[in-house]
Design a protein around this motif. Sequence first.
Motif, PDB file in Angstrom:
ATOM      1  N   ILE A  65       0.842  -1.208   0.000  1.00  0.00           N
ATOM      2  CA  ILE A  65       0.000   0.000   0.000  1.00  0.00           C
ATOM      3  C   ILE A  65       0.873   1.252   0.000  1.00  0.00           C
ATOM      4  O   ILE A  65       0.709   2.128  -0.828  1.00  0.00           O
ATOM      5  CB  ILE A  65      -0.933   0.028   1.243  1.00  0.00           C
ATOM      6  CG1 ILE A  65      -1.835  -1.215   1.266  1.00  0.00           C
ATOM      7  CG2 ILE A  65      -1.758   1.317   1.292  1.00  0.00           C
ATOM      8  CD1 ILE A  65      -2.880  -1.264   0.179  1.00  0.00           C
TER       9      ILE A  65
ATOM     10  N   LEU B  99      -0.150  -7.214   1.530  1.00  0.00           N
ATOM     11  CA  LEU B  99      -1.407  -6.454   1.381  1.00  0.00           C
ATOM     12  C   LEU B  99      -2.265  -6.748   2.602  1.00  0.00           C
ATOM     13  O   LEU B  99      -2.447  -7.919   2.955  1.00  0.00           O
ATOM     14  CB  LEU B  99      -2.174  -6.909   0.142  1.00  0.00           C
ATOM     15  CG  LEU B  99      -1.833  -6.293  -1.196  1.00  0.00           C
ATOM     16  CD1 LEU B  99      -2.888  -6.659  -2.220  1.00  0.00           C
ATOM     17  CD2 LEU B  99      -1.726  -4.767  -1.104  1.00  0.00           C
TER      18      LEU B  99
ATOM     19  N   LYS C  23      -7.164  -3.946  -6.949  1.00  0.00           N
ATOM     20  CA  LYS C  23      -6.318  -2.890  -7.543  1.00  0.00           C
ATOM     21  C   LYS C  23      -4.855  -2.967  -7.074  1.00  0.00           C
ATOM     22  O   LYS C  23      -3.948  -3.094  -7.896  1.00  0.00           O
ATOM     23  CB  LYS C  23      -6.924  -1.519  -7.215  1.00  0.00           C
ATOM     24  CG  LYS C  23      -7.098  -0.667  -8.452  1.00  0.00           C
ATOM     25  CD  LYS C  23      -7.818   0.576  -8.130  1.00  0.00           C
ATOM     26  CE  LYS C  23      -7.379   1.668  -9.075  1.00  0.00           C
ATOM     27  NZ  LYS C  23      -8.018   2.922  -8.742  1.00  0.00           N
ATOM     28  N   PRO C  24      -4.613  -2.897  -5.749  1.00  0.00           N
ATOM     29  CA  PRO C  24      -3.207  -3.008  -5.322  1.00  0.00           C
ATOM     30  C   PRO C  24      -2.582  -4.362  -5.638  1.00  0.00           C
ATOM     31  O   PRO C  24      -1.385  -4.457  -5.898  1.00  0.00           O
ATOM     32  CB  PRO C  24      -3.251  -2.759  -3.815  1.00  0.00           C
ATOM     33  CG  PRO C  24      -4.664  -2.835  -3.408  1.00  0.00           C
ATOM     34  CD  PRO C  24      -5.507  -2.605  -4.619  1.00  0.00           C
TER      35      PRO C  24
ATOM     36  N   LYS D  54      -1.449  -4.219  -9.086  1.00  0.00           N
ATOM     37  CA  LYS D  54      -0.281  -3.340  -9.176  1.00  0.00           C
ATOM     38  C   LYS D  54       0.995  -4.108  -8.773  1.00  0.00           C
ATOM     39  O   LYS D  54       2.055  -3.942  -9.387  1.00  0.00           O
ATOM     40  CB  LYS D  54      -0.494  -2.116  -8.270  1.00  0.00           C
ATOM     41  CG  LYS D  54       0.486  -1.023  -8.573  1.00  0.00           C
ATOM     42  CD  LYS D  54       0.167   0.265  -7.871  1.00  0.00           C
ATOM     43  CE  LYS D  54       1.468   1.000  -7.613  1.00  0.00           C
ATOM     44  NZ  LYS D  54       1.627   1.467  -6.263  1.00  0.00           N
TER      45      LYS D  54
END
Length: 555
Positions: free
Chosen positions: A47, A276, A282-283, A286
């Motif tokens: 994050i 995470l 989404k992350p 990524k």
Amino acid sequence: RQLSSSVEPNIIKSPFHDVTLPTCTVPELIWEQLDRWADKTAVECGINGKSYTYAELKLLSRRLAFALLKSGLHPGDVVTIVMPNIPEYLVAMLGTMEAGMVVTGINPIYASDEILFQLKDSGSKMVIVHPDQLANLLQAKEKLGSPIRVICVHDYDDRHRSLPSGVVAFSDFIGGESGGDDADLGRLLGVRQDVDSTALLPYSSGTTGLPKGVCLSHKNLTANVSQASHPDINPIEFATKNYQDTVPAILPLFHIYGAAIVMLRSLVRGAKLVTLPKFDPKPFLKILETNHNIVLYAVPPIILFLSSHPTVSSLHLERLKLTMTGGAPCSGADIEKLRSRKPHPIIQGYGMTESSPLLTQGSLDSMKHASIGKIVSNTEAKVVDITTGDSLPMNENGELCFRGPQIMKCYHNRPEATAETVDADGWLHTGDVGYFDEEGDFFVVDRIKELIKVKGFQVAPAELEGLLREHPEVSDAAVTALPCSRSGEVPIAFVIPKSTAAESLQEATLQQFVAAKVAPYKQISKIVFVESIPKSATGKILRRQLKEIAQKKYC
Ligand code: 4UV
């Protein structure tokens, strides 16, 4: 344990040569080759990008170990972690183990009563908690009745909040410590750590009943990490000056799959973990897009997500080096679907909390996607007839049993449950039904234990039944699994209302009653009101019958 002298037929040995089992503690194994990758990133927050190198991870863990030992706690004491996956989780876990203490992880989305149960049952002396879980933890602490110290780790998104009185900030707790060398730690510990002592106490309901603490020793865990690092099955390469694998740490670290496979298995090879706090597309995407040489440990819903979600593009899959799925059944078709989008090895891993956890793993070049693979090294297996207990030859279905150095010491304070699960000859009875084929590949086809697996998370029917029976209008209740395409399984309840409430009791009322007391994934998907619950002569719920009724009615 005493092994039985008679030679049993149909015992299958691992096809892999035995590995030499370590005689050190878990942290010692992790730090053993530290010099090779001291300056490489050990863990990074997915994050905010905050990261620690291996050298920093060791130093922080040491500082925590010293602080714990000077705080009045003793080796053998239980320290609870209530945190999502953040870099400091690794510090909390390794530091506690370095201090000779026992780590028990609690699911950070647990409600306060669920936290209370584990704090009480484990006899925990201290909690290391994240600010997001602090309110629930303090509620549980209030009801606990025995003193417990609370250390709060600062936030992954750097929100600074003031702490309630009595709660100590993690940075203050370890602030006075500069960390010492091995000799300093040894002096503080007084004696050399016993590798048979419990290092990790994850909770599992096993084959029946409520969640139980699973006593995994340093020896159990280091054995399993070594078995998993066997050159013939290991997906992670040793880090070098110019090379490092990345392992997304998206599976929860309180669960054995996250703690031992994602974390320990990666750290002994110098890989980079990217954490995470929860699975968020989404992350997660990524991480896949911005890292290289990715070894992904997943559960079946993540395989489905990667193979069919519209937001996943070939760019996200490009850097996947190897994907493993486990924790719950994954169909060969689902694996094939992902492989057709990104051809790369996708294998199954199979194991249990009670086996530290790895028991079998698919071969890196295997195309038998439905298989859970071959027995890991230093381990034997047998498939036994469910009614007679006789061991069966290949291609016949029975209960899978395993014996090896990774099998738990015992359930915490539950000798009877231990004896029911690990027999006098050392065989772990998994409660899973399956078979092995002519090539020694294993398959799981069913589960005879009552455990429900929701997205790979454990749900114990006994826990939900207990809650339902607490409702004033419920006379009796039984819970079983209903197949679900998204989550694998979800809980379904059969409820006998009290005669006075036969007409009035509503499904939604009971669902809400339970939902208020448990983590979201344990919520009951469906409640069927019945007049009787099928039970054996001894009063045991006949769950297979219920499972069949549920499937006929709702699938
Ligand atoms: O105790 P537990 O919650 O433990 C686990 C462990 C999972 C993994 C995953 C990958 C690995 O490499 C590894 O070593 C361990 O979930 O639940 C144990 C039960 O989960 C089911 C089975 O019913 C176990 O008894 N299970 C775990 N893996 C699989 C599985 C699988 N690959 N296929 C089918 N069921």
